[in-house]
Design an enzyme around this catalytic site. Sequence first.
Site, short mmCIF file in Angstrom:
data_model
loop_
_atom_site.label_atom_id
_atom_site.label_comp_id
_atom_site.label_asym_id
_atom_site.label_seq_id
_atom_site.Cartn_x
_atom_site.Cartn_y
_atom_site.Cartn_z
N ASP A 25 0.82 -1.21 0.00
CA ASP A 25 0.00 0.00 0.00
C ASP A 25 0.86 1.26 0.00
O ASP A 25 2.08 1.21 -0.07
CB ASP A 25 -0.92 -0.03 1.22
CG ASP A 25 -2.15 0.84 1.05
OD1 ASP A 25 -2.25 1.54 0.04
OD2 ASP A 25 -2.99 0.82 1.96
N TYR B 245 7.35 -10.40 6.08
CA TYR B 245 7.39 -8.94 6.23
C TYR B 245 8.22 -8.57 7.45
O TYR B 245 8.35 -9.35 8.40
CB TYR B 245 5.98 -8.38 6.43
CG TYR B 245 5.22 -8.17 5.15
CD1 TYR B 245 5.09 -6.90 4.59
CD2 TYR B 245 4.62 -9.24 4.50
CE1 TYR B 245 4.37 -6.71 3.42
CE2 TYR B 245 3.91 -9.05 3.33
CZ TYR B 245 3.79 -7.78 2.79
OH TYR B 245 3.10 -7.60 1.63
#
Length: 422
Positions: free
Chosen positions: A140, A195
């Site tokens: 994002d 991540y």
Amino acid sequence: MLTSRALVTRVLRIKSIGCLYNCAVIRLKMSEESGSTLTKPQKRVEEENGESVDNGHIRKKLKCNMEPNADDRKHPKRKVVLLLAYSGKGYYGMQRNAGSSQFKTIEDELVTALIKSGCIPDNHGDDMKKMSFQRCARTDKGVSAAGQVVSLKLWMIEGLMEKINSNLPPQIRVLGLKRVTGGFNSKNNCDARTYSYMLPTVAFAPKDYDTHNSAAFRLDPGTLQIVNRLFASYKGTHNFHNFTSQKAARDPSARRYITEMSCGEPFVRGGTEFAEITVRGQSFMMHQIRKMIGLVIAVVKGYSGEEVLKRTWGEEKVDVPKAPGLGLVLEKVHFDRYNKRFGGDGLHECLEWTVEEQAILAFKEAHIYPSIVETECQEGSMVSWMATLPIHDFEATATGTQVKDKGQDDDDEEGNGSDSAL
């Protein structure tokens, strides 16, 4: 000797053949005089390029000649994957928004570079499906990546990677390229994603700590142990419907499998102490990682008891805070099943990037880490977010179910960046 009847039969047959021949000659002369061609019966015809087509259908070789940049057809077109690293600062995420030039994305830059490099036709930029483009994760707004992988078909021109990088800005780089099978899809063939989340350790300070002196805070070993015990409770399969805004409590897809989550030892950058959280799972829903981290921060700071974690996995709606998007980085994507099946077939390479590790680390040190540290020190996004924790009521629950937005893709958004981006 032939009988008289047999002789008569043969003479009649010869006359019949001669009549047919004369008719054919007359028809041929008539067609030549009129300039028309005789219509052949419908049948399969072998073309020079080996393609068989029905009479009246457009020949495949003519279609090929209509493609732009016909000279580039001397280069073979192959299915490949590109290893991408980028700093997301200043970009509205990874995924391209067709027809929205004011919100520039990483894919906008990549597609432009591919066209300028001459490895895809111009019209593929308008319709990315023409090159079978797929990404592993839709990071994002403002989120970075050190190991994003995209799959697509390219003309294998000479010096491909160098030409692409020469047309990219410095904060976006192609660090690796490998051939894959024709049916490979980087999203569907991905088994897991890893991540990291880099944050100032003041996030774990007691709630009455004076954040005006946040740079002076240092995380003690005892608190780090508590943090890692809480993160470890996420491991396994749980119902994470409370960690996104798109899933109902009984939606089977809200169940996600987490294999690893922990916080590393603190380190100092720019005079502020930071720590890096690592999480690996099969896939993540929108904002899931940020909410997983946000809830642990709230518990460590004393805004809620530890029992809230288990309560979030039930059917009740629980108010879970969402940590800032700054600091979230897509570290690596995993293709274990693909590697096992095709990695040793002698035609394709394993999708591992051990050779590129030094280049990945160098890019992070040059572009990703400095951007996170400078932005945090200048804007104080974590400190500002911590000021909102008291407004969350961790004890209250709601009986209403969350409604999934049908227009949104469920998987591998990895929940990052601003609320308005997705």
